[in-house]
Design a protein around this motif. Sequence first.
Motif, short mmCIF file in Angstrom:
data_model
loop_
_atom_site.label_atom_id
_atom_site.label_comp_id
_atom_site.label_asym_id
_atom_site.label_seq_id
_atom_site.Cartn_x
_atom_site.Cartn_y
_atom_site.Cartn_z
N MET A 382 43.85 53.54 39.63
CA MET A 382 42.72 52.64 39.41
C MET A 382 43.03 51.26 40.00
SD MET A 382 41.10 51.10 35.89
CE MET A 382 40.33 52.60 35.32
N PRO A 383 42.11 50.69 40.78
CA PRO A 383 42.32 49.31 41.26
C PRO A 383 42.41 48.36 40.07
CG PRO A 383 40.55 50.40 42.48
CD PRO A 383 40.88 51.30 41.33
N LYS A 384 43.31 47.41 40.15
CA LYS A 384 43.55 46.50 39.02
C LYS A 384 42.30 45.71 38.63
CE LYS A 384 48.53 45.82 39.45
NZ LYS A 384 49.63 44.82 39.63
N ASP A 385 41.46 45.40 39.62
CA ASP A 385 40.28 44.61 39.28
C ASP A 385 39.27 45.38 38.44
OD1 ASP A 385 39.36 46.34 41.20
OD2 ASP A 385 38.34 44.82 42.40
N ARG A 386 39.46 46.71 38.34
CA ARG A 386 38.54 47.51 37.51
C ARG A 386 38.90 47.42 36.02
NH1 ARG A 386 36.73 46.95 41.69
NH2 ARG A 386 36.00 48.48 43.20
N LEU A 387 40.08 46.93 35.71
CA LEU A 387 40.51 46.85 34.31
C LEU A 387 39.60 45.94 33.49
CD1 LEU A 387 44.38 46.68 34.74
CD2 LEU A 387 43.03 48.64 33.97
N LYS A 388 38.97 45.00 34.16
CA LYS A 388 38.09 44.09 33.43
C LYS A 388 36.87 44.82 32.86
CE LYS A 388 35.68 42.69 37.67
NZ LYS A 388 35.41 41.56 38.59
N LEU A 389 36.61 46.03 33.36
CA LEU A 389 35.51 46.81 32.82
C LEU A 389 35.84 47.42 31.47
CD1 LEU A 389 34.40 48.67 36.09
CD2 LEU A 389 33.41 46.60 35.09
#
Length: 497
Positions: A382-389
């Motif tokens: 998973m791309p790290k920027d998706r963790l904010k979801l």
Amino acid sequence: MRKKLITQGEITKRHPIGMTYVTDSDYTNFANVLLDVLRHAGVIDLSSNEYKEIAINLTLYYEDVMADIGIWRGFTDKVKELYGRYLPFYELKEDEYVRDEPNVEDVKFVIWNTFLTVRLPKGKLSNPETPVIARLAEVAYELMDEWFEEIPINEELQNFFRKAKFMDDFYAQREVLKWLSYNCYLTSIIDSQKAIKDLVKKYSHLLKDKIDMHDEAECVLPYTQKTGPLALRAPEWLGLILRANGQKRKAIWTEQQDLKPLDIFKILESKEGQGVKLEDTKGDTFFVTDAGLCNPSHYAYESKVVFASFVKYRDKWFVSSDSAWGTFGVELFELTKSELTKIYPGMGIDYDDLMDNSGGSPFFYFKNYQDMTDFLVNEMGMPKDRLKLIYVPEKDKKEKALVVLNKKGEFFGLFGEKAEIFLKDVRNPYYEAEKAGKSNALFTALKLPSEALRYAMEHDMLPDAYLNSIYGKERGKALFRENYDFFSRAVRREEYS
């Protein structure tokens, strides 16, 4: 003279569109006699509000089945379709079950559902087999039987649904949908005023003061919010009632409605007296006639955008409530459209890959938030920027977590709620049999998305979920196992899927 505690207005407002009928005084009298009987049934620890709600709901149930209006018949038809029986929980001799007369098992269910709607916001779920429900149902049914030959049938309400003339007008049927969402004895949204306020708050950042947001929310919720003990939206409930009255074609009309929620729409073409062609922020276009716009002022046809919501009914679009027209907002429309039409890669993980990793299970267990993120980023790509979801309160990030994945690849997480101790799973290192055995996994079970709950029950992963029962824990477990999907519908409602 005995003081009446239930007014005729309180009965009337529970009717479709608040209509009055010649039988209203009869049912108001019955409601007050019933309230008195319930109060003297020897049941303690009920609030005055609970007594009153039970009396009103049972009175409206009585009116419904005596006239075979279709609310109860439609509900039991759907329960039969889903579960192979007319009612959950209660054993019926179906060859003796007369559906246009009151039945004591029906009465028990209405009382149980009333307890649920009154108590659930406080975190309470009553066992449908509790002696309190049985006792109240006994005295209520006796009174219904006593009045059976004397109380009149509400033929006006009966004909309202049998003829269903309101279905010929979008706004008339919309008012019936609002009744189902806010005032029907069986299908109303739990704490509907809070639901309306929450939606108003959600809308407020879009358009302050230019539209009556309260009215807009009242009009939109029937299309968007699942409600009632079967977790259906108002158009689905209305479809059940119409089908119960032999109106299959009209049932399809209401079931196939399509909503475009409150948003900004760009006016592509307009011609006064004919209508406007609109584009939504997803790039879809549709045409609304002058009549579908409720014959707006000349100013509307000079506008460039409109803030509104629209419903497609019988292949025609209608503005669903108040709207705001103007030359403002074109830039906002283009910006919103640009953002929405970007190709967004979602969570950036492969659902099938995750399922291979878990052996087909939707459950994933982590010792804390960091453990979860390491797994998703390092092992699942998973791309790290998706963790904010995946939102997790800061205070819970050090707690163990149960994460559930549905077939759409969407995450649902329970952090800091001890849910993981109840799931008996060879992949779960945090299951604690002894602690789980001393507790009750019921509310953990009912917090799970329905898809995950079905998986857990089919794989015997919740052995310690039960309803408190005077007949013992094993009976409580059996009652939950036999009715878990219905409990999930009745409790989760809007969140049931």
